[in-house]
Design an enzyme around this catalytic site. Structure first.
Site, short mmCIF file in Angstrom:
data_model
loop_
_atom_site.label_atom_id
_atom_site.label_comp_id
_atom_site.label_asym_id
_atom_site.label_seq_id
_atom_site.Cartn_x
_atom_site.Cartn_y
_atom_site.Cartn_z
N ARG A 127 0.89 -1.23 -0.22
CA ARG A 127 -0.10 0.15 -0.25
C ARG A 127 0.71 1.21 -0.07
NH1 ARG A 127 -4.31 -0.20 4.48
NH2 ARG A 127 -4.91 1.62 3.91
N TYR A 141 -7.91 15.41 -5.70
CA TYR A 141 -7.92 17.60 -4.86
C TYR A 141 -7.20 17.08 -3.92
CZ TYR A 141 -11.92 14.11 -2.29
OH TYR A 141 -12.72 13.05 -1.98
N PRO A 142 -6.92 18.04 -3.48
CA PRO A 142 -6.38 18.85 -2.23
C PRO A 142 -7.00 18.79 -0.99
CG PRO A 142 -5.74 20.80 -3.51
CD PRO A 142 -6.83 19.66 -4.43
N MET A 143 -6.67 18.01 0.40
CA MET A 143 -7.67 18.52 0.72
C MET A 143 -6.87 19.50 2.51
SD MET A 143 -9.53 15.51 2.59
CE MET A 143 -10.31 16.30 3.83
N ASP A 144 -7.62 19.50 3.51
CA ASP A 144 -7.05 20.13 4.49
C ASP A 144 -7.76 19.70 5.37
OD1 ASP A 144 -4.88 21.63 3.63
OD2 ASP A 144 -5.92 23.38 4.10
N LYS A 145 -7.40 19.43 7.31
CA LYS A 145 -8.42 19.06 8.07
C LYS A 145 -8.72 20.82 8.63
CE LYS A 145 -9.24 14.80 8.52
NZ LYS A 145 -8.54 13.39 8.31
N HIS A 168 -15.07 7.00 8.90
CA HIS A 168 -14.90 7.31 7.28
C HIS A 168 -14.48 5.84 6.51
CE1 HIS A 168 -12.45 9.54 4.36
NE2 HIS A 168 -10.68 8.47 4.35
N GLN A 181 -8.64 4.07 -3.34
CA GLN A 181 -8.26 5.63 -2.74
C GLN A 181 -5.82 5.83 -3.03
OE1 GLN A 181 -9.78 3.53 -0.42
NE2 GLN A 181 -8.26 3.49 1.14
C1 VOV Z 1 -12.17 4.33 -1.41
C2 VOV Z 1 -13.02 4.76 0.04
C3 VOV Z 1 -11.91 5.07 0.97
C4 VOV Z 1 -11.82 4.37 1.69
C5 VOV Z 1 -11.26 2.91 2.54
C6 VOV Z 1 -11.56 5.13 2.90
C7 VOV Z 1 -10.22 4.85 4.35
C8 VOV Z 1 -9.77 4.92 4.76
C9 VOV Z 1 -8.89 4.73 6.32
C10 VOV Z 1 -8.98 3.34 6.64
C11 VOV Z 1 -7.89 5.63 6.85
C12 VOV Z 1 -7.26 5.17 7.60
C13 VOV Z 1 -6.23 4.49 7.68
C14 VOV Z 1 -5.11 5.39 6.54
O1 VOV Z 1 -5.34 4.05 5.35
O2 VOV Z 1 -4.40 5.97 6.26
C15 VOV Z 1 -8.47 6.82 6.02
C16 VOV Z 1 -7.59 8.18 5.88
C17 VOV Z 1 -7.57 9.15 5.08
N1 VOV Z 1 -8.59 9.34 4.33
FE1 VOV Z 1 -10.21 8.01 3.17
N2 VOV Z 1 -10.95 6.28 2.92
C18 VOV Z 1 -11.60 6.46 1.10
C19 VOV Z 1 -12.03 8.31 0.66
C20 VOV Z 1 -11.29 8.73 1.06
C21 VOV Z 1 -11.77 10.19 0.73
C22 VOV Z 1 -12.93 10.42 -0.55
C23 VOV Z 1 -11.21 11.12 1.01
C24 VOV Z 1 -11.63 12.59 1.19
C25 VOV Z 1 -13.09 13.33 1.97
C26 VOV Z 1 -13.72 13.11 1.75
O3 VOV Z 1 -14.83 13.63 2.01
O4 VOV Z 1 -14.37 13.56 0.24
C27 VOV Z 1 -10.61 10.42 2.05
C28 VOV Z 1 -9.96 10.89 3.36
C29 VOV Z 1 -8.70 10.50 3.64
C30 VOV Z 1 -7.40 11.13 4.53
C31 VOV Z 1 -6.89 12.69 4.18
C32 VOV Z 1 -7.34 10.27 5.23
C33 VOV Z 1 -6.16 10.69 5.96
C34 VOV Z 1 -6.50 11.55 7.62
C35 VOV Z 1 -5.56 11.77 8.98
O5 VOV Z 1 -5.66 12.43 9.58
O6 VOV Z 1 -4.38 10.78 8.50
N3 VOV Z 1 -10.64 8.94 1.69
N4 VOV Z 1 -8.92 6.60 4.95
#
Ligand code: VOV
Length: 245
Positions: A127, A141-145, A168, A181
């Site tokens: 991964r 797209y880029p994003m912030d918290k 999430h 993703q």
């Molecule tokens: C297929 C879709 C999908 C899936 C399964 C998924 C799952 C996961 C998991 C399990 C984790 C945590 C562990 C890791 O793997 O890092 C994350 C982490 C993250 N994600 Fe996510 N995400 C997806 C999709 C997905 C989208 C569409 C977005 C944009 C948000 C949106 O609203 O538009 C996103 C954002 C993020 C971010 C910015 C992080 C890091 C945040 C932090 O603070 O570190 N993400 N994400």
């Protein structure tokens, strides 16, 4: 004080968006156009070789709308290699007919909120150093918290953030097989905190997923977004057709 989460970081990532100067391209001689296309295909051939030997990966997509005409997403073990690839393109004949429209620099990131992931696990390694899918569509797209008033991600305790990230992940899991993703971290590297790159067979799934996630608290309270880029796959054997004038 809230505890920072430990991240696992993999390949460095460049999203490089270019617009074609179609007028200059149309006025170019057949020879120049042919040279530009052949040289570009050679570059892609080199990227394919790197991908086959698992020393990097790439994705090539045309972009819909006026933000750009095509994008190259490149993953490599070092920032230097990203720079070399970018410079090689800049020196190529095709670059004489393109303008840079946007770029994004980041690194593939997994955040270990549950604290259970082991970096030596082959699945985690895969991964962190992924071969990018060659699916029909890309969405970037880029994003912030958010850090605003009561909605400040960075003052939440780690447990609370982990709870929100879990929810999430559960939303995301419903899209298994439909969307892949790649989350790349860019704090200290670029203007936003993360790059979100999604791949899909069916473009409509992007809208469904991004909409559904808007209702997750981590997005509704804490997500801020930049511009969205949406594209269709550009297979190497379709480059000529795309550039045909
Ligand atoms: C297929 C879709 C999908 C899936 C399964 C998924 C799952 C996961 C998991 C399990 C984790 C945590 C562990 C890791 O793997 O890092 C994350 C982490 C993250 N994600 Fe996510 N995400 C997806 C999709 C997905 C989208 C569409 C977005 C944009 C948000 C949106 O609203 O538009 C996103 C954002 C993020 C971010 C910015 C992080 C890091 C945040 C932090 O603070 O570190 N993400 N994400």
């Amino acid at each position: 004080m809230p505890e920072a989460v430990v991240t696992m970081d993999g390949w460095y990532c460049l999203h490089d968006f270019r617009s074609v100067d179609w007028t200059a391209w149309k006025y170019a001689s057949n020879e120049d156009r042919e040279e530009a296309i052949n040289e570009f295909k050679e570059l892609i051939g080199q990227w394919e070789e790197t991908e086959r030997s698992k020393e990097g990966s790439h994705a090539l997509y045309t972009i819909v709308g006026q933000k750009a005409d095509f994008m190259m997403m490149i993953l490599r073990p070092t920032m230097e290699e990203l720079n070399e690839i970018e410079t090689a393109f800049n020196k190529s004949k095709l670059a004489e007919f393109t303008k840079p429209s946007y770029s994004y620099v980041s690194v593939v990131e997994l955040s270990n909120y549950m604290g259970s992931a082991n970096e030596d696990d082959p699945e985690i390694q895969a991964r962190l150093r992924p071969t990018l899918p060659k699916w029909n569509h890309i969405c970037f797209y880029p994003m912030d918290k958010r850090r605003q008033g009561n909605d400040n991600w960075y003052v939440l305790e780690k447990d609370e953030r982990a709870k929100l990230m879990y929810a999430h992940g559960m939303t995301g899991r419903q899209y298994a097989g439909k969307i892949r993703q790649i989350i790349t971290g860019s704090i200290g590297f670029d203007d936003w905190e993360w790059g979100v790159t999604l791949f899909a067979h069916d473009v409509l799934q992007f809208k469904k997923l991004v909409y559904e996630m808007r209702f997750d608290e981590v997005t509704s309270r804490y997500g801020d977004f930049g511009s969205f880029y949406i594209g269709n796959i550009l297979k190497p054997d379709a480059v000529e057709q795309f550039l045909q004038v």
